[in-house]
Design an enzyme around this catalytic site. Structure first.
Site, short mmCIF file in Angstrom:
data_model
loop_
_atom_site.label_atom_id
_atom_site.label_comp_id
_atom_site.label_asym_id
_atom_site.label_seq_id
_atom_site.Cartn_x
_atom_site.Cartn_y
_atom_site.Cartn_z
N LYS A 113 2.21 -4.01 6.57
CA LYS A 113 2.58 -3.78 5.25
C LYS A 113 3.95 -3.61 5.09
O LYS A 113 4.77 -4.35 4.40
CB LYS A 113 1.74 -2.98 4.32
CG LYS A 113 0.26 -3.17 4.29
CD LYS A 113 0.08 -4.26 3.40
CE LYS A 113 -1.60 -4.78 3.31
NZ LYS A 113 -1.70 -6.01 2.61
N SER A 144 1.05 -1.02 0.05
CA SER A 144 0.13 0.04 -0.09
C SER A 144 0.76 1.15 -0.26
O SER A 144 1.95 1.20 0.52
CB SER A 144 -0.91 0.11 1.34
OG SER A 144 -1.33 1.16 1.73
N TYR A 155 -2.01 -1.47 10.82
CA TYR A 155 -2.13 -1.82 9.58
C TYR A 155 -1.05 -1.78 8.48
O TYR A 155 -0.73 -2.39 7.81
CB TYR A 155 -3.78 -1.63 8.97
CG TYR A 155 -3.61 -1.73 7.51
CD1 TYR A 155 -4.01 -2.75 6.95
CD2 TYR A 155 -3.62 -0.78 6.49
CE1 TYR A 155 -3.73 -2.99 5.53
CE2 TYR A 155 -3.63 -0.84 5.27
CZ TYR A 155 -3.80 -2.03 4.59
OH TYR A 155 -3.69 -2.13 3.21
P1 NAD Z 1 -10.78 -7.61 1.41
O1 NAD Z 1 -10.96 -7.63 3.02
O2 NAD Z 1 -12.01 -7.48 0.59
O3 NAD Z 1 -10.18 -8.91 1.06
C1 NAD Z 1 -9.18 -9.70 1.87
C2 NAD Z 1 -9.52 -11.30 1.82
O4 NAD Z 1 -8.81 -12.06 2.47
C3 NAD Z 1 -11.27 -11.37 2.58
O5 NAD Z 1 -12.09 -11.99 1.45
C4 NAD Z 1 -10.84 -12.46 3.70
O6 NAD Z 1 -12.09 -12.91 3.96
C5 NAD Z 1 -9.60 -12.99 3.57
N1 NAD Z 1 -8.64 -13.13 4.64
C6 NAD Z 1 -8.39 -12.41 5.52
N2 NAD Z 1 -7.55 -13.05 6.20
C7 NAD Z 1 -7.39 -14.35 6.04
C8 NAD Z 1 -6.92 -15.53 6.47
N3 NAD Z 1 -6.03 -15.56 7.33
N4 NAD Z 1 -6.94 -16.62 5.55
C9 NAD Z 1 -7.89 -16.47 4.44
N5 NAD Z 1 -8.35 -15.60 3.93
C10 NAD Z 1 -8.19 -14.47 4.66
O7 NAD Z 1 -9.61 -6.72 1.03
P2 NAD Z 1 -9.15 -5.85 -0.34
O8 NAD Z 1 -9.84 -4.68 -0.35
O9 NAD Z 1 -9.81 -6.68 -1.39
O10 NAD Z 1 -7.51 -5.88 -0.09
C11 NAD Z 1 -6.77 -7.03 -0.52
C12 NAD Z 1 -5.62 -6.81 -0.03
O11 NAD Z 1 -4.88 -5.71 -0.56
C13 NAD Z 1 -5.14 -6.85 1.46
O12 NAD Z 1 -3.99 -7.38 1.69
C14 NAD Z 1 -5.18 -5.22 1.69
O13 NAD Z 1 -4.43 -5.02 2.83
C15 NAD Z 1 -4.48 -4.77 0.20
N6 NAD Z 1 -4.80 -3.40 0.10
C16 NAD Z 1 -6.25 -2.80 0.09
C17 NAD Z 1 -6.32 -1.49 -0.38
C18 NAD Z 1 -7.75 -1.12 -0.39
O14 NAD Z 1 -7.67 0.07 -0.32
N7 NAD Z 1 -8.52 -1.91 -0.57
C19 NAD Z 1 -5.27 -0.54 -0.53
C20 NAD Z 1 -3.80 -1.09 -0.32
C21 NAD Z 1 -3.79 -2.55 -0.02
C1 UD1 Z 2 -7.00 5.05 3.82
C2 UD1 Z 2 -6.00 4.62 5.10
C3 UD1 Z 2 -4.92 3.98 4.16
C4 UD1 Z 2 -5.24 2.90 3.49
C5 UD1 Z 2 -6.38 3.25 2.44
C6 UD1 Z 2 -7.04 2.26 1.76
C7 UD1 Z 2 -6.11 6.25 6.81
C8 UD1 Z 2 -5.47 7.39 7.23
N1 UD1 Z 2 -5.65 6.05 5.86
O1 UD1 Z 2 -6.25 5.98 3.16
O2 UD1 Z 2 -3.56 3.67 5.09
O3 UD1 Z 2 -4.32 2.19 2.73
O4 UD1 Z 2 -7.42 3.97 3.35
O5 UD1 Z 2 -7.60 1.51 2.62
O6 UD1 Z 2 -6.95 5.84 7.47
N2 UD1 Z 2 -12.61 11.40 3.42
C9 UD1 Z 2 -13.70 12.28 4.07
N3 UD1 Z 2 -14.69 11.51 4.49
C10 UD1 Z 2 -14.81 10.34 4.84
C11 UD1 Z 2 -13.94 9.39 4.49
C12 UD1 Z 2 -12.44 10.02 3.77
O7 UD1 Z 2 -13.66 13.29 3.78
O8 UD1 Z 2 -15.95 9.70 5.39
C13 UD1 Z 2 -11.41 11.80 2.75
C14 UD1 Z 2 -10.05 11.69 3.70
O9 UD1 Z 2 -9.92 12.76 4.50
C15 UD1 Z 2 -9.18 11.61 2.55
C16 UD1 Z 2 -10.03 11.06 1.13
O10 UD1 Z 2 -11.46 11.30 1.61
O11 UD1 Z 2 -8.71 12.95 2.14
C17 UD1 Z 2 -9.79 9.41 1.06
O12 UD1 Z 2 -10.10 9.03 2.14
P1 UD1 Z 2 -10.08 7.14 2.45
O13 UD1 Z 2 -10.87 6.66 1.23
O14 UD1 Z 2 -10.19 6.96 3.79
O15 UD1 Z 2 -8.53 6.92 2.03
P2 UD1 Z 2 -7.04 7.29 2.58
O16 UD1 Z 2 -7.26 8.14 3.83
O17 UD1 Z 2 -6.26 7.84 1.35
#
Ligand code: NAD
Ligand code: UD1
Length: 334
Positions: free
Chosen positions: A153, A124, A149
């Site tokens: 990572k 991330s 979290y």
């Molecule tokens: P998500 O929660 O939708 O998907 C994660 C999946 O992993 C789920 O289906 C959950 O059931 C499964 N899981 C969790 N722990 C497990 C375990 N111990 N064994 C088996 N299955 C397990 O999340 P996502 O948004 O699809 O994210 C996927 C990956 O990308 C995660 O590692 C997350 O940290 C990373 N990531 C997500 C974002 C985001 O904004 N969504 C941003 C950066 C990184």
């Molecule tokens: C957040 C996490 C980041 C994570 C990412 C994806 C924090 C501080 N950062 O990023 O670690 O990798 O999510 O899961 O939590 N906002 C509003 N109102 C809301 C929600 C968000 O104004 O109800 C604004 C935030 O201030 C920001 C933008 O929207 O400026 C995006 O927010 P968000 O979707 O939560 O993502 P990040 O904060 O970038």
């Protein structure tokens, strides 16, 4: 030769499974459904005409993972499994360190045992910390993370570097995602978090569907074009395609440790997202400006040159697509 996708029924995992199946890859999913639903498998089948084999296991169990490697010819692993809620990780750090770290280490140990060394990891932009400039380049390296979290990572990235240093026959790709939003254009796959969402787009969805009254915008006094925070939002289908390209890259390489930002390179403000959502979906999003959220930065975005040049990947979808597809999915949940 199959790709094992852990967390393959989650938000990003399910979209990636669709793209892999569309490319003709054999996919095996491992997921414990801690944050996903079994219906995702029906959606994947409807979209692709294929139903991947699924193991309902906790990926912290070496025994369960070994069974998958014994029963299938796994050539590579894409690791999405993990917990991802920033706020919860602050309250329950041990839950996050336990799941995210043990899961990754156990999986890598089992891979090593079965001599499978092609690995793609979901990292991330949060690992950059606060580098003091808005454009994040891979070479900047990891900064101080602001929550457990994010620390998981950064730690897993370090573990992967140590592993590669100890044995450079590993073939590893770390993908640093910026802000994935949007949903599959079919409306059958998307993000549906439990409870009150923390992230911007899931929150807007709940306001649009009338489940929440208004959006709280966290600050309009940042040094940005309209005072609200700016982020690099990325369509989840583009992100999924990035994983297919990363797998192609590892297939071409004998070994290595590769790191790529996946974003669009273009930041948008909270108000940009709100007004675009209102325009493309013709739905009003009431909002209120509230104080800044602790830990938020004013603006950051990806430098995607490396992924463009080395993976041949570029994000194709814009914020209109992201806003339209997100709502198209949410509507189907009503
Ligand atoms: P998500 O929660 O939708 O998907 C994660 C999946 O992993 C789920 O289906 C959950 O059931 C499964 N899981 C969790 N722990 C497990 C375990 N111990 N064994 C088996 N299955 C397990 O999340 P996502 O948004 O699809 O994210 C996927 C990956 O990308 C995660 O590692 C997350 O940290 C990373 N990531 C997500 C974002 C985001 O904004 N969504 C941003 C950066 C990184
Ligand atoms: C957040 C996490 C980041 C994570 C990412 C994806 C924090 C501080 N950062 O990023 O670690 O990798 O999510 O899961 O939590 N906002 C509003 N109102 C809301 C929600 C968000 O104004 O109800 C604004 C935030 O201030 C920001 C933008 O929207 O400026 C995006 O927010 P968000 O979707 O939560 O993502 P990040 O904060 O970038």
């Amino acid at each position: 030769m199959a790709v094992l996708v852990t967390g393959g029924t989650g938000y990003i995992g399910s979209h990636t499974v669709v793209e892999l199946l569309n490319e003709g890859k054999e996919v095996i999913i491992a997921d414990n459904f801690s944050n996903s639903k079994t219906e995702v498998l029906d959606a994947i089948e409807k979209i692709t005409g294929k139903r991947p084999r699924i193991y309902n296991i906790d990926c912290r169990s070496a025994e369960s993972l070994e069974k998958i490697f014994e029963e299938n010819h796994i050539d590579s692993v894409i690791n999405f499994a993990g917990y991802k809620a920033v706020g919860e990780s602050v309250k329950l750090p041990l839950k996050y360190y336990n799941n995210n770290l043990f899961e990754a280490v156990t999986l890598l140990e089992v891979m090593q045992k079965f001599n499978c060394k092609k690995f793609i990891f979901s990292s991330s932009a949060t690992i950059y910390g606060d580098p003091g400039v808005p454009e994040y380049v891979e070479e900047m390296g990891r900064g101080k993370t602001s929550n457990p979290y994010g620390t998981t990572k950064a730690m897993i990235e370090q573990i992967l570097e140590d592993l590669y240093f100890s044995d450079n026959s590993w073939n590893i790709c770390i993908l640093r995602y910026f802000n994935p939003i949007g949903a599959h254009e079919s409306g059958m796959l998307g993000e549906n978090p439990n409870g009150i969402p923390n992230n911007l787009m899931p929150y807007i969805m709940k306001v649009a569907s009338g489940k929440l009254e208004k959006l709280n915008i966290f600050g309009n006094d940042y040094d940005t074009k309209d005072g609200t925070g700016m982020r690099d939002y990325l369509h989840v289908v583009d992100l999924a395609e990035g994983h297919v390209k990363a797998l192609d890259k590892l297939d071409k390489e004998d070994s290595g440790l590769f790191i790529y930002n996946l974003g669009t390179g273009t930041p948008y403000s909270v108000l940009d997202i709100v007004t675009t959502f209102e325009k493309v979906n013709n739905i009003k999003i009431p909002y209120e400006i509230v104080p800044r959220r602790p830990g938020d930065l004013a603006i950051y975005y990806a430098n995607c040159k490396k992924a463009n040049e080395e993976l041949g990947w570029v994000a194709k979808k814009g914020i209109e697509d992201m806003c339209r597809d997100s709502w198209n999915f949410e509507k189907n949940l009503q």
